[in-house]
Write a protein that holds these residues in place. Structure first.
Motif, PDB file in Angstrom:
ATOM      1  N   PHE A  33      48.066  39.065  45.969  1.00 18.85           N
ATOM      2  CA  PHE A  33      47.662  37.594  45.913  1.00 18.85           C
ATOM      3  C   PHE A  33      46.403  37.681  45.144  1.00 18.85           C
ATOM      4  N   TRP A  34      44.934  38.129  46.075  1.00 15.93           N
ATOM      5  CA  TRP A  34      44.015  37.876  45.018  1.00 15.93           C
ATOM      6  C   TRP A  34      44.412  38.597  43.590  1.00 15.93           C
ATOM      7  N   LEU A  35      45.483  39.479  42.826  1.00 20.10           N
ATOM      8  CA  LEU A  35      45.263  39.655  41.477  1.00 20.10           C
ATOM      9  C   LEU A  35      46.266  39.764  40.831  1.00 20.10           C
ATOM     10  N   LEU A  36      47.209  38.760  41.879  1.00 14.86           N
ATOM     11  CA  LEU A  36      48.451  37.836  40.973  1.00 14.86           C
ATOM     12  C   LEU A  36      47.769  36.800  40.275  1.00 14.86           C
ATOM     13  N   LEU A  37      47.241  36.191  41.223  1.00 12.16           N
ATOM     14  CA  LEU A  37      46.347  34.418  41.009  1.00 12.16           C
ATOM     15  C   LEU A  37      44.976  34.477  40.154  1.00 12.16           C
ATOM     16  N   GLY A  38      44.060  35.598  40.513  1.00  8.67           N
ATOM     17  CA  GLY A  38      43.139  36.231  39.814  1.00  8.67           C
ATOM     18  C   GLY A  38      43.931  36.034  38.430  1.00  8.67           C
ATOM     19  N   PHE A  39      44.745  37.029  37.582  1.00  9.02           N
ATOM     20  CA  PHE A  39      43.792  36.943  36.915  1.00  9.02           C
ATOM     21  C   PHE A  39      44.867  35.617  36.327  1.00  9.02           C
ATOM     22  N   GLY A  40      46.354  35.357  37.048  1.00 10.18           N
ATOM     23  CA  GLY A  40      47.009  33.985  36.599  1.00 10.18           C
ATOM     24  C   GLY A  40      45.957  33.326  36.277  1.00 10.18           C
ATOM     25  N   PHE A  41      44.635  32.843  36.764  1.00  7.46           N
ATOM     26  CA  PHE A  41      44.153  31.931  36.656  1.00  7.46           C
ATOM     27  C   PHE A  41      42.823  31.694  35.144  1.00  7.46           C
ATOM     28  N   TYR A  42      42.421  32.796  35.479  1.00 10.10           N
ATOM     29  CA  TYR A  42      41.656  33.962  34.812  1.00 10.10           C
ATOM     30  C   TYR A  42      40.879  32.919  33.670  1.00 10.10           C
ATOM     31  N   ASP A  43      41.960  32.353  32.307  1.00 11.12           N
ATOM     32  CA  ASP A  43      41.410  32.420  31.372  1.00 11.12           C
ATOM     33  C   ASP A  43      41.525  30.496  31.992  1.00 11.12           C
ATOM     34  N   SER A  44      42.341  30.065  32.426  1.00 13.71           N
ATOM     35  CA  SER A  44      42.284  28.088  32.572  1.00 13.71           C
ATOM     36  C   SER A  44      40.990  28.031  33.716  1.00 13.71           C
ATOM     37  N   PHE A  45      41.154  29.090  34.208  1.00 11.89           N
ATOM     38  CA  PHE A  45      39.760  28.087  35.094  1.00 11.89           C
ATOM     39  C   PHE A  45      38.053  28.308  35.019  1.00 11.89           C
ATOM     40  N   GLN A  46      37.938  26.913  35.131  1.00 15.33           N
ATOM     41  CA  GLN A  46      36.330  26.873  35.113  1.00 15.33           C
ATOM     42  C   GLN A  46      35.805  25.819  35.715  1.00 15.33           C
ATOM     43  N   MET A  47      34.754  26.998  36.021  1.00 11.84           N
ATOM     44  CA  MET A  47      33.828  26.357  37.536  1.00 11.84           C
ATOM     45  C   MET A  47      32.428  25.498  37.300  1.00 11.84           C
ATOM     46  N   PRO A  48      32.993  24.012  37.956  1.00 20.46           N
ATOM     47  CA  PRO A  48      31.828  23.836  37.365  1.00 20.46           C
ATOM     48  C   PRO A  48      30.645  23.787  37.660  1.00 20.46           C
ATOM     49  N   GLY A  49      29.620  24.112  36.398  1.00 15.35           N
ATOM     50  CA  GLY A  49      28.228  24.657  36.414  1.00 15.35           C
ATOM     51  C   GLY A  49      28.046  25.639  36.424  1.00 15.35           C
ATOM     52  N   SER A  50      29.464  26.582  36.999  1.00 19.30           N
ATOM     53  CA  SER A  50      29.276  27.921  36.516  1.00 19.30           C
ATOM     54  C   SER A  50      29.906  28.753  35.538  1.00 19.30           C
ATOM     55  N   GLU A  51      30.277  28.654  34.574  1.00 19.97           N
ATOM     56  CA  GLU A  51      30.839  29.026  33.580  1.00 19.97           C
ATOM     57  C   GLU A  51      31.274  30.287  33.723  1.00 19.97           C
TER      58      GLU A  51
END
Length: 259
Positions: A33-51
């Motif tokens: 779960f961690w690897l699939l979700l983590g790499f799946g959203f790796y480039d599209s996720f942007q943490m507000p205030g902690s890029e």
């Protein structure tokens, strides 16, 4: 009473160790779960205030919470099976305290959940997280409180149901939304106001917030909702205490009605 609790605790541990499919699933499924979700959203996720925070890093404490949740489901579903085989009815008429039945089953489930969660936490350095001693203390307390809460809630639900199908349906309806809205999957910043307030009402939110805080102490954690670590941890412990109390009340009430 202590002998009964210990016997039930040992029984839960042995059942887990003898079930190879459950053993492999408990260790491999969260990692997948961690690897699939983590790499799946790796480039599209942007943490507000902690890029500079990657999704693998942000999701890490959420997967720990997921481990605690899954372990609670698998360790309490046996209550339904034991009702069908008659073992639960035999335990109810035995000359032992009903409280010992609750504490023994909860002790086994909490031990398994905590062990699996701490084992997964060994992967924290892979995403640049190295908790301090104080952070480890907060992490253990947060994991312990969530393990107790999820296991006690699962025990309460399983005690009232007669089929495993009904148990899975209720658990998916209750526990999975609690995980999704706990801040494990996405932060409260940037979501609609209504969803944010639902997250704040969700008791699991504070356990995940305390766990996330522990991974970053003494620095501030990304998306801890501005909560002091002590407050988040205290609310998580309060929720766990309430769930254990509910489990004890349910067993005593149902036992009285059965008698």
């Amino acid at each position: 009473m202590l002998r009964v609790v210990r016997a039930l605790w040992q029984r839960e541990i042995l059942k887990f160790l003898r079930d190879r499919a459950r053993l492999v699933g408990a260790l491999v499924q969260p990692l997948v779960f961690w690897l699939l979700l983590g790499f799946g959203f790796y480039d599209s996720f942007q943490m507000p205030g902690s890029e500079n925070v990657s999704y693998l890093e942000y999701l890490f404490p959420g997967i720990v919470a997921l481990i605690l949740l899954f372990t609670a489901i698998f360790s309490t579903i046996y209550i339904v099976d034991e009702r069908q085989t008659g073992l639960l009815q035999a335990a109810l008429v035995a000359p032992v305290s009903r409280l010992s039945l609750v504490l023994g089953n909860l002790a086994g489930g909490v031990t398994l959940a905590l062990a699996e969660a701490l084992l997964f936490l060994l992967l924290a350095p892979l995403v640049g997280l190295t908790p301090t001693f104080l952070g480890l203390l907060v992490i253990v307390l947060a994991c312990l409180s969530m393990a107790m809460a999820f296991t006690a809630l699962g025990f309460t639900i399983a005690w009232r149901l007669d089929t495993t199908r009904g148990f899975h349906a209720i658990m998916n309806l209750v526990l999975l939304p609690m995980w999704f809205l706990s801040g494990a999957f996405f932060p409260p910043e940037g979501v609609p106001v209504a969803v944010r307030w639902v997250m704040y009402v969700n008791p699991a939110f504070y356990g995940v917030a305390a766990l996330r805080d522990g991974l970053y102490l003494p620095e501030a954690a990304p998306s801890a909702a501005g909560l002091p670590t002590g407050l988040a941890l205290g609310l998580s412990i309060a929720f766990a205490t309430a769930m254990v109390g509910l489990a004890v009340w349910t067993v005593q009430r149902r036992s009285t009605l059965t008698a």
